[in-house]
Enzyme design. Structure first.
Site, short mmCIF file in Angstrom:
data_model
loop_
_atom_site.label_atom_id
_atom_site.label_comp_id
_atom_site.label_asym_id
_atom_site.label_seq_id
_atom_site.Cartn_x
_atom_site.Cartn_y
_atom_site.Cartn_z
N LYS A 152 3.43 1.39 -3.93
CA LYS A 152 2.82 0.61 -5.01
C LYS A 152 3.56 0.74 -6.34
O LYS A 152 3.59 -0.19 -7.12
CB LYS A 152 1.36 1.03 -5.21
CG LYS A 152 0.45 0.48 -4.13
CD LYS A 152 -0.99 0.86 -4.43
CE LYS A 152 -1.93 0.32 -3.38
NZ LYS A 152 -3.32 0.64 -3.64
N THR A 194 0.84 -1.19 0.00
CA THR A 194 0.00 0.00 0.00
C THR A 194 0.88 1.25 0.00
O THR A 194 2.10 1.16 -0.15
CB THR A 194 -1.04 -0.07 1.15
OG1 THR A 194 -1.94 1.02 1.01
CG2 THR A 194 -0.41 -0.04 2.52
N ARG A 197 -5.57 17.33 -9.13
CA ARG A 197 -4.86 18.53 -8.69
C ARG A 197 -3.71 18.87 -9.63
O ARG A 197 -3.60 19.99 -10.11
CB ARG A 197 -4.31 18.29 -7.27
CG ARG A 197 -3.43 19.38 -6.76
CD ARG A 197 -2.94 19.07 -5.36
NE ARG A 197 -2.10 17.88 -5.28
CZ ARG A 197 -1.51 17.45 -4.19
NH1 ARG A 197 -1.67 18.10 -3.06
NH2 ARG A 197 -0.76 16.35 -4.20
N THR A 198 -2.87 17.90 -9.94
CA THR A 198 -1.72 18.15 -10.82
C THR A 198 -2.12 17.83 -12.25
O THR A 198 -2.41 16.67 -12.59
CB THR A 198 -0.51 17.28 -10.38
OG1 THR A 198 -0.27 17.52 -9.00
CG2 THR A 198 0.72 17.60 -11.20
N TYR A 221 -12.93 4.48 3.16
CA TYR A 221 -13.97 3.76 3.92
C TYR A 221 -14.10 4.28 5.35
O TYR A 221 -14.14 3.50 6.30
CB TYR A 221 -13.76 2.24 3.87
CG TYR A 221 -12.32 1.80 3.96
CD1 TYR A 221 -11.65 1.72 5.18
CD2 TYR A 221 -11.63 1.45 2.81
CE1 TYR A 221 -10.34 1.32 5.23
CE2 TYR A 221 -10.31 1.05 2.85
CZ TYR A 221 -9.67 0.98 4.07
OH TYR A 221 -8.35 0.59 4.11
N ALA A 260 -5.82 10.95 -9.79
CA ALA A 260 -5.11 10.26 -10.89
C ALA A 260 -3.93 9.46 -10.33
O ALA A 260 -2.95 9.22 -11.01
CB ALA A 260 -4.63 11.28 -11.91
N GLY A 261 -4.03 9.06 -9.07
CA GLY A 261 -2.97 8.28 -8.43
C GLY A 261 -3.15 6.79 -8.69
O GLY A 261 -3.84 6.38 -9.64
N GLY A 262 -2.55 5.98 -7.83
CA GLY A 262 -2.55 4.52 -8.04
C GLY A 262 -3.95 3.93 -8.12
O GLY A 262 -4.25 3.12 -9.02
P1 NDP Z 1 -1.97 8.13 -4.52
O1 NDP Z 1 -1.05 8.79 -3.57
O2 NDP Z 1 -1.41 7.26 -5.59
O3 NDP Z 1 -2.89 9.26 -5.26
C1 NDP Z 1 -3.47 10.30 -4.51
C2 NDP Z 1 -4.34 11.18 -5.41
O4 NDP Z 1 -4.94 12.19 -4.60
C3 NDP Z 1 -3.57 11.88 -6.51
O5 NDP Z 1 -4.41 12.06 -7.61
C4 NDP Z 1 -3.24 13.23 -5.87
O6 NDP Z 1 -3.13 14.27 -6.82
C5 NDP Z 1 -4.50 13.47 -5.04
N1 NDP Z 1 -4.23 14.31 -3.88
C6 NDP Z 1 -3.42 14.01 -2.82
N2 NDP Z 1 -3.44 15.02 -1.94
C7 NDP Z 1 -4.25 15.98 -2.44
C8 NDP Z 1 -4.67 17.27 -1.99
N3 NDP Z 1 -4.24 17.77 -0.82
N4 NDP Z 1 -5.53 17.97 -2.76
C9 NDP Z 1 -5.97 17.47 -3.94
N5 NDP Z 1 -5.61 16.27 -4.42
C10 NDP Z 1 -4.76 15.53 -3.68
O7 NDP Z 1 -3.01 7.33 -3.62
P2 NDP Z 1 -3.97 6.10 -4.06
O8 NDP Z 1 -4.55 6.41 -5.38
O9 NDP Z 1 -3.27 4.81 -3.89
O10 NDP Z 1 -5.09 6.14 -2.93
C11 NDP Z 1 -6.06 7.16 -2.94
C12 NDP Z 1 -7.11 6.89 -1.86
O11 NDP Z 1 -7.82 5.71 -2.18
C13 NDP Z 1 -6.50 6.70 -0.48
O12 NDP Z 1 -7.25 7.42 0.48
C14 NDP Z 1 -6.59 5.19 -0.25
O13 NDP Z 1 -6.77 4.87 1.10
C15 NDP Z 1 -7.83 4.82 -1.07
N6 NDP Z 1 -7.70 3.44 -1.55
C16 NDP Z 1 -8.68 2.54 -1.19
C17 NDP Z 1 -8.60 1.24 -1.60
C18 NDP Z 1 -9.67 0.27 -1.19
O14 NDP Z 1 -9.46 -0.96 -1.32
N7 NDP Z 1 -10.81 0.73 -0.75
C19 NDP Z 1 -7.49 0.73 -2.43
C20 NDP Z 1 -6.54 1.77 -2.80
C21 NDP Z 1 -6.65 3.07 -2.34
P3 NDP Z 1 -1.70 14.72 -7.47
O15 NDP Z 1 -1.59 13.94 -8.76
O16 NDP Z 1 -1.87 16.16 -7.67
O17 NDP Z 1 -0.65 14.37 -6.48
#
Ligand code: NDP
Length: 297
Positions: free
Chosen positions: A85, A81, A168-169, A241, A145-147
């Site tokens: 990842k 996690t 955001r980015t 969640y 747009a993250g993982g």
């Molecule tokens: P990442 O770190 O890969 O991506 C985070 C995303 O959130 C990016 O798009 C980032 O944008 C954006 N972000 C982060 N901080 C801010 C901010 N302050 N303001 C605006 N945008 C922001 O994380 P994941 O994609 O892996 O996880 C995202 C969420 O999903 C987490 O809360 C995680 O717990 C949840 N999750 C739940 C799962 C489940 O099984 N239910 C499985 C995987 C994740 P930028 O590109 O600009 O950095």
């Protein structure tokens, strides 16, 4: 490999550990909040498997050492996690096609002496969402747009009509949108995450998925509530969640179908379980354990 234990246990008992017990792990930083140990240990106990699932806090610069340590002690499976990842790919022996396309691994399975990487997040999210209704031909809006967003978009691009990304980015959103079109040829656009863009794009869609972190989403959730976005045949999922989620509550009250990320977590756990053990996961046991662990954390 025989993972069966002779011990007589219930899903509530602590794991019974012997000289032959094998280990599954989850790595991340932070990790204390994870529900996965409760989910997997309940499943192992219910099937009387001689396996235990343990969380490890692994700092960013210690990832390679941690993976080599797991390799040497013969850990059979690892969930990965945040924040590892993407970086974990370089330490593995083989990467499944889906994980390679997404650029992220959330499950590692030992095959003989080799470590294979997979990504089950997208399939898990789409399975969870499909319990709400058909995803075919949906106009999807994904926040982030993250993982998680990449994994969900990859899977969703097989059935959706179009996918819009708000992030955001700008460059991260644009990169994901162009990948989506490359994967399955569907139209995909990205815009900067702002109230204006959210109001406009949410009205155009009928499937809304939030992958912004739990501390970030509420201010965008408030906009969606004010605009009465989630109504009618809208399907909604928040990958987080947390027990309290005003937007999901409001969406359900307005007639939309809405779920949080717990079901995605459970589906993802069940896919990992099958990769590690070769056995179908006891998903109802996992669901109950996840709900109980969330309620007391
Ligand atoms: P990442 O770190 O890969 O991506 C985070 C995303 O959130 C990016 O798009 C980032 O944008 C954006 N972000 C982060 N901080 C801010 C901010 N302050 N303001 C605006 N945008 C922001 O994380 P994941 O994609 O892996 O996880 C995202 C969420 O999903 C987490 O809360 C995680 O717990 C949840 N999750 C739940 C799962 C489940 O099984 N239910 C499985 C995987 C994740 P930028 O590109 O600009 O950095």
């Amino acid at each position: 490999m025989n993972h069966l234990s002779n011990a007589s246990t219930t899903t509530k008992d602590p794991p019974s550990i012997s000289g032959s017990t094998e280990i599954c792990a989850i790595i991340g930083d932070p990790i204390a909040h994870t529900l996965s140990p409760a989910v997997h240990n309940a499943a192992f106990r219910s099937l009387k498997m001689d396996l235990v699932y343990v969380p490890f806090r692994v700092r960013r610069n210690e990832l390679g050492m941690a993976i080599e340590g797991f390799r040497s002690i013969g850990v059979i499976g690892i969930n990965v996690t945040m924040p590892h990842k993407s970086r974990v790919l370089r330490f593995l022996d083989r990467i499944d096609d889906t994980a390679r396309e997404i650029g992220a691994v959330n499950t590692v399975a030992r095959k003989s002496t080799r470590l294979h990487g997979y990504n089950t997040d997208g399939k898990a999210a789409v399975t969870a969402l499909s319990h709400l209704g058909s995803l075919s031909g949906r106009k999807a809006l994904i926040l982030g747009a993250g993982g998680a967003a990449k994994a969900i978009a990859y899977q969703l691009s097989e059935t959706a009509d179009s996918i819009v990304i708000l992030n955001r980015t700008r460059s991260n959103g644009a990169r994901l949108a162009s990948k989506i079109t490359k994967w399955n040829g569907i139209p995909s656009h990205s815009y900067v995450l702002s109230g204006t863009n959210l109001r406009r794009e949410a009205r155009r869609g009928n499937l809304l998925i939030n992958t912004l972190p739990a501390h970030v989403f509420p201010r965008f959730g408030e906009i969606l509530i004010e605009e009465k976005i989630a109504e009618g045949d809208m399907l909604v999922m928040d990958a987080n969640y947390e027990l309290k989620n005003d937007f999901l509550t409001e969406a359900r009250n307005s007639g939309a179908k809405a779920i949080d990320g717990l079901e995605m977590l459970i589906e993802q756990a069940s896919l990992s379980f099958k990769l590690w053990t070769g056995v179908d996961a006891p998903i109802d046991v996992m669901r109950k354990a996840a709900a109980e662990a969330r309620a007391i954390r």
